[in-house]
Design a protein around this motif. Structure first.
Motif, PDB file in Angstrom:
ATOM      1  N   THR A   1      32.180  14.893  36.903  1.00 32.03           N
ATOM      2  CA  THR A   1      32.004  16.197  36.260  1.00 32.03           C
ATOM      3  C   THR A   1      30.923  16.186  35.183  1.00 32.03           C
ATOM      4  OG1 THR A   1      33.851  15.667  34.783  1.00 32.03           O
ATOM      5  CG2 THR A   1      34.332  17.018  36.724  1.00 32.03           C
ATOM      6  N   LYS A   2      30.805  15.085  34.442  1.00 31.90           N
ATOM      7  CA  LYS A   2      29.820  15.077  33.353  1.00 31.90           C
ATOM      8  C   LYS A   2      28.383  14.924  33.846  1.00 31.90           C
ATOM      9  CE  LYS A   2      30.596  10.190  32.224  1.00 31.90           C
ATOM     10  NZ  LYS A   2      31.092   9.278  31.176  1.00 31.90           N
ATOM     11  N   VAL A   3      28.192  14.539  35.118  1.00 24.71           N
ATOM     12  CA  VAL A   3      26.829  14.467  35.664  1.00 24.71           C
ATOM     13  C   VAL A   3      26.592  15.572  36.692  1.00 24.71           C
ATOM     14  CG1 VAL A   3      26.388  12.059  35.141  1.00 24.71           C
ATOM     15  CG2 VAL A   3      27.570  12.639  37.271  1.00 24.71           C
ATOM     16  N   LEU A   4      27.458  16.579  36.687  1.00 30.20           N
ATOM     17  CA  LEU A   4      27.249  17.798  37.472  1.00 30.20           C
ATOM     18  C   LEU A   4      26.767  18.907  36.555  1.00 30.20           C
ATOM     19  CD1 LEU A   4      30.251  18.385  39.949  1.00 30.20           C
ATOM     20  CD2 LEU A   4      27.833  18.129  40.557  1.00 30.20           C
ATOM     21  N   GLN A   5      25.869  19.733  37.050  1.00 32.12           N
ATOM     22  CA  GLN A   5      25.504  20.945  36.319  1.00 32.12           C
ATOM     23  C   GLN A   5      26.746  21.819  36.139  1.00 32.12           C
ATOM     24  OE1 GLN A   5      22.727  21.635  34.909  1.00 32.12           O
ATOM     25  NE2 GLN A   5      21.113  20.460  35.932  1.00 32.12           N
TER      26      GLN A   5
ATOM     27  N   TYR B   1      23.552   0.516  42.959  1.00 29.20           N
ATOM     28  CA  TYR B   1      24.854   0.626  42.304  1.00 29.20           C
ATOM     29  C   TYR B   1      25.320  -0.706  41.685  1.00 29.20           C
ATOM     30  CZ  TYR B   1      26.997  -1.342  46.574  1.00 29.20           C
ATOM     31  OH  TYR B   1      27.341  -2.134  47.641  1.00 29.20           O
ATOM     32  N   THR B   2      24.695  -1.816  42.084  1.00 24.04           N
ATOM     33  CA  THR B   2      25.051  -3.088  41.452  1.00 24.04           C
ATOM     34  C   THR B   2      24.401  -3.235  40.084  1.00 24.04           C
ATOM     35  OG1 THR B   2      23.213  -4.400  42.363  1.00 24.04           O
ATOM     36  CG2 THR B   2      25.173  -4.139  43.751  1.00 24.04           C
ATOM     37  N   GLN B   3      23.418  -2.388  39.789  1.00 22.43           N
ATOM     38  CA  GLN B   3      22.698  -2.459  38.531  1.00 22.43           C
ATOM     39  C   GLN B   3      23.028  -1.316  37.579  1.00 22.43           C
ATOM     40  OE1 GLN B   3      20.729  -5.174  37.938  1.00 22.43           O
ATOM     41  NE2 GLN B   3      21.433  -5.882  39.945  1.00 22.43           N
ATOM     42  N   GLY B   4      23.599  -0.241  38.096  1.00 18.82           N
ATOM     43  CA  GLY B   4      23.893   0.891  37.227  1.00 18.82           C
ATOM     44  C   GLY B   4      24.839   1.883  37.886  1.00 18.82           C
ATOM     45  N   ASP B   5      25.613   2.588  37.080  1.00 14.80           N
ATOM     46  CA  ASP B   5      26.594   3.574  37.533  1.00 14.80           C
ATOM     47  C   ASP B   5      26.013   4.969  37.300  1.00 14.80           C
ATOM     48  OD1 ASP B   5      28.716   5.306  37.933  1.00 14.80           O
ATOM     49  OD2 ASP B   5      30.139   4.160  36.726  1.00 14.80           O
ATOM     50  N   PHE B   6      25.787   5.715  38.361  1.00 13.85           N
ATOM     51  CA  PHE B   6      25.145   7.024  38.196  1.00 13.85           C
ATOM     52  C   PHE B   6      25.981   7.977  37.361  1.00 13.85           C
ATOM     53  CE2 PHE B   6      27.682   7.976  42.007  1.00 13.85           C
ATOM     54  CZ  PHE B   6      28.107   9.273  41.776  1.00 13.85           C
ATOM     55  N   THR B   7      27.299   7.769  37.337  1.00 13.55           N
ATOM     56  CA  THR B   7      28.154   8.668  36.556  1.00 13.55           C
ATOM     57  C   THR B   7      28.013   8.431  35.057  1.00 13.55           C
ATOM     58  OG1 THR B   7      30.117   7.223  36.533  1.00 13.55           O
ATOM     59  CG2 THR B   7      29.834   8.679  38.440  1.00 13.55           C
ATOM     60  N   GLN B   8      27.304   7.369  34.671  1.00 13.66           N
ATOM     61  CA  GLN B   8      27.137   7.039  33.252  1.00 13.66           C
ATOM     62  C   GLN B   8      25.700   7.205  32.773  1.00 13.66           C
ATOM     63  OE1 GLN B   8      29.931   6.333  31.494  1.00 13.66           O
ATOM     64  NE2 GLN B   8      31.042   6.573  33.430  1.00 13.66           N
TER      65      GLN B   8
ATOM     66  N   GLY C   1      23.795  10.063  32.528  1.00 11.15           N
ATOM     67  CA  GLY C   1      23.453  11.253  31.753  1.00 11.15           C
ATOM     68  C   GLY C   1      22.572  12.266  32.445  1.00 11.15           C
ATOM     69  N   ILE C   2      22.193  12.029  33.692  1.00 11.95           N
ATOM     70  CA  ILE C   2      21.381  13.000  34.433  1.00 11.95           C
ATOM     71  C   ILE C   2      22.326  13.923  35.186  1.00 11.95           C
ATOM     72  CG2 ILE C   2      19.650  13.292  36.247  1.00 11.95           C
ATOM     73  CD1 ILE C   2      18.664  10.460  35.561  1.00 11.95           C
ATOM     74  N   GLN C   3      22.076  15.218  35.125  1.00 11.46           N
ATOM     75  CA  GLN C   3      22.954  16.177  35.796  1.00 11.46           C
ATOM     76  C   GLN C   3      22.334  16.658  37.105  1.00 11.46           C
ATOM     77  OE1 GLN C   3      23.811  19.138  32.655  1.00 11.46           O
ATOM     78  NE2 GLN C   3      25.873  18.277  32.606  1.00 11.46           N
ATOM     79  N   TYR C   4      23.190  16.818  38.104  1.00 10.84           N
ATOM     80  CA  TYR C   4      22.753  17.194  39.450  1.00 10.84           C
ATOM     81  C   TYR C   4      23.389  18.515  39.863  1.00 10.84           C
ATOM     82  CZ  TYR C   4      21.459  12.277  39.457  1.00 10.84           C
ATOM     83  OH  TYR C   4      20.912  11.060  39.130  1.00 10.84           O
ATOM     84  N   ASP C   5      22.659  19.247  40.695  1.00  8.58           N
ATOM     85  CA  ASP C   5      23.214  20.488  41.252  1.00  8.58           C
ATOM     86  C   ASP C   5      24.255  20.183  42.325  1.00  8.58           C
ATOM     87  OD1 ASP C   5      21.434  22.584  39.956  1.00  8.58           O
ATOM     88  OD2 ASP C   5      19.939  21.266  40.865  1.00  8.58           O
ATOM     89  N   ILE C   6      24.003  19.124  43.103  1.00  2.00           N
ATOM     90  CA  ILE C   6      24.927  18.709  44.160  1.00  2.00           C
ATOM     91  C   ILE C   6      25.072  17.201  44.113  1.00  2.00           C
ATOM     92  CG2 ILE C   6      25.329  18.556  46.653  1.00  2.00           C
ATOM     93  CD1 ILE C   6      23.696  21.108  46.988  1.00  2.00           C
ATOM     94  N   ILE C   7      26.316  16.726  44.141  1.00  2.00           N
ATOM     95  CA  ILE C   7      26.603  15.311  44.369  1.00  2.00           C
ATOM     96  C   ILE C   7      27.326  15.225  45.702  1.00  2.00           C
ATOM     97  CG2 ILE C   7      27.920  13.294  43.629  1.00  2.00           C
ATOM     98  CD1 ILE C   7      27.465  14.184  40.743  1.00  2.00           C
ATOM     99  N   PHE C   8      26.697  14.556  46.657  1.00  2.00           N
ATOM    100  CA  PHE C   8      27.279  14.387  47.988  1.00  2.00           C
ATOM    101  C   PHE C   8      27.761  12.942  48.088  1.00  2.00           C
ATOM    102  CE2 PHE C   8      27.624  16.039  52.336  1.00  2.00           C
ATOM    103  CZ  PHE C   8      27.857  14.870  53.044  1.00  2.00           C
ATOM    104  N   ASP C   9      29.071  12.758  48.068  1.00  2.00           N
ATOM    105  CA  ASP C   9      29.649  11.415  48.124  1.00  2.00           C
ATOM    106  C   ASP C   9      29.935  11.081  49.581  1.00  2.00           C
ATOM    107  OD1 ASP C   9      30.807   9.014  47.664  1.00  2.00           O
ATOM    108  OD2 ASP C   9      32.431   9.742  46.395  1.00  2.00           O
TER     109      ASP C   9
END
Length: 323
Positions: A223-227, A195-202, A204-212
């Motif tokens: 929302t934009k990286v959720l299916q 996370y220090t090198q990149g933000d997963f929300t930016q 462009g890969i979409q996931y079926d489940i995001i578990f925070d």
């Protein structure tokens, strides 16, 4: 018996190592001699007084919820259990009781301890493991082949979530800091994002489940990286996420859900099966003796824990602190 009690809310300084009476049993309870417990963030949030509407102002209070130990007394209605049975579970964190040598536990909420785990390892499982299991399987309806992202993959809940998702034959992406990338890869994650090198929300890969697992993002950020029919699950009931949970309950294909673990025997049994099959293990960061719970709380509050912090209540358990 020895226990950690508080007589007021406050800093770790309010934690007291004292002698108090051993609990008495109700007919549907068993008395467990606790060999090990663990630290969960809810424990120090309770100590700080952040949950006062639930915890009230009756003192003294014994904190702690995770436990692994053995049955030493059985209530007349708790016929499933026998003295000497090795067990693990967690008790309601609002009432606590696991930072102690003994605790009275509902017989319905107990499961046999995994045979291939020490008490220290087993004590790290219940809250974190059940949060991961119930979040992914019950709320997320996790299925083989799905793409799953675990945010906070190196923490207590996150390490279990990664392993459970891998065991379910899903494509797992873990998010963690630089120093923990190799650990998360070792747990089976197919992709690891620093996370220090990149933000997963930016990305462009979409996931079926995001578990925070650490509550660092919100549903609206993801929302934009959720299916289109994807599910966002959080362990932290923020105002944004509670609002999103209500909003998506009726009006959106994408769903926001909040997980609050429950000590259900069926799920503890399921975790034990995964553990005994070698698919899930406990990652232990540090182990402290019961008398040093204040130091353990201080470390936990720093937010750098990798896996679990264990409390050794049986004097025979080794205590380790690795800087």
């Amino acid at each position: 018996m020895k226990a950690i009690v508080i007589n007021q809310y406050g800093s770790p300084d309010v934690l007291r190592y004292e002698d108090i009476p051993t609990p008495t049993l109700k007919p549907d309870q068993v008395l467990v001699k606790i060999h090990a417990s663990s630290i969960n963030p809810v424990d120090w949030k309770m100590r700080q007084g952040l949950l006062q509407p639930l915890s009230g102002y009756n003192f003294p209070k014994i904190l702690g919820c995770d436990l692994s130990g053995e049955v030493v007394e059985v209530g007349e209605k708790a016929t499933r259990w026998q003295v000497g049975d090795p067990v693990y579970t967690f008790v309601n964190p609002v009432f606590g009781g696991a930072y102690a040598e003994y605790v009275a536990v509902s017989a319905a909420n107990l499961s046999y301890k995994p045979q291939n785990m020490t008490d220290a390892e087993a004590a790290g499982v219940p809250v974190a493991g059940l949060t991961a299991l119930q979040g992914l399987l019950d709320l997320g309806q996790l299925r083989p082949g799905q793409k799953v992202l675990i945010n906070g993959a190196s923490g207590g809940v996150g390490t279990f979530a990664v392993q459970i998702a891998v065991a379910m034959n899903t494509e797992v992406t873990g998010v963690c800091g630089t120093s923990n990338v190799d650990l998360v890869k070792g747990l089976g994650a197919h992709t690891v994002i620093d996370y220090t090198q990149g933000d997963f929300t930016q990305q462009g890969i979409q996931y079926d489940i995001i578990f925070d697992a650490v509550g660092k993002q919100s549903f609206f950020n993801c929302t934009k990286v959720l299916q289109p029919d994807g599910i966002y699950i959080s362990t932290l009931p923020t105002v944004d996420n509670m609002a999103a949970t209500l909003q998506t309950l009726f009006s959106s294909n994408q769903k926001c859900k909040l997980v609050l673990a429950q000590p259900i025997r069926r799920d503890l049994d399921a975790l034990r099966d995964l553990i005994e099959s070698g698919k899930v293990k406990t990652i232990i960061d540090r182990t402290y003796p019961l008398s040093d719970v204040a130091q353990a709380h201080t470390y936990s509050e720093m937010g750098r824990t990798v896996g679990k912090i264990i409390i050794a209540i049986n004097e025979g358990l080794q205590t380790i602190n690795i800087d």
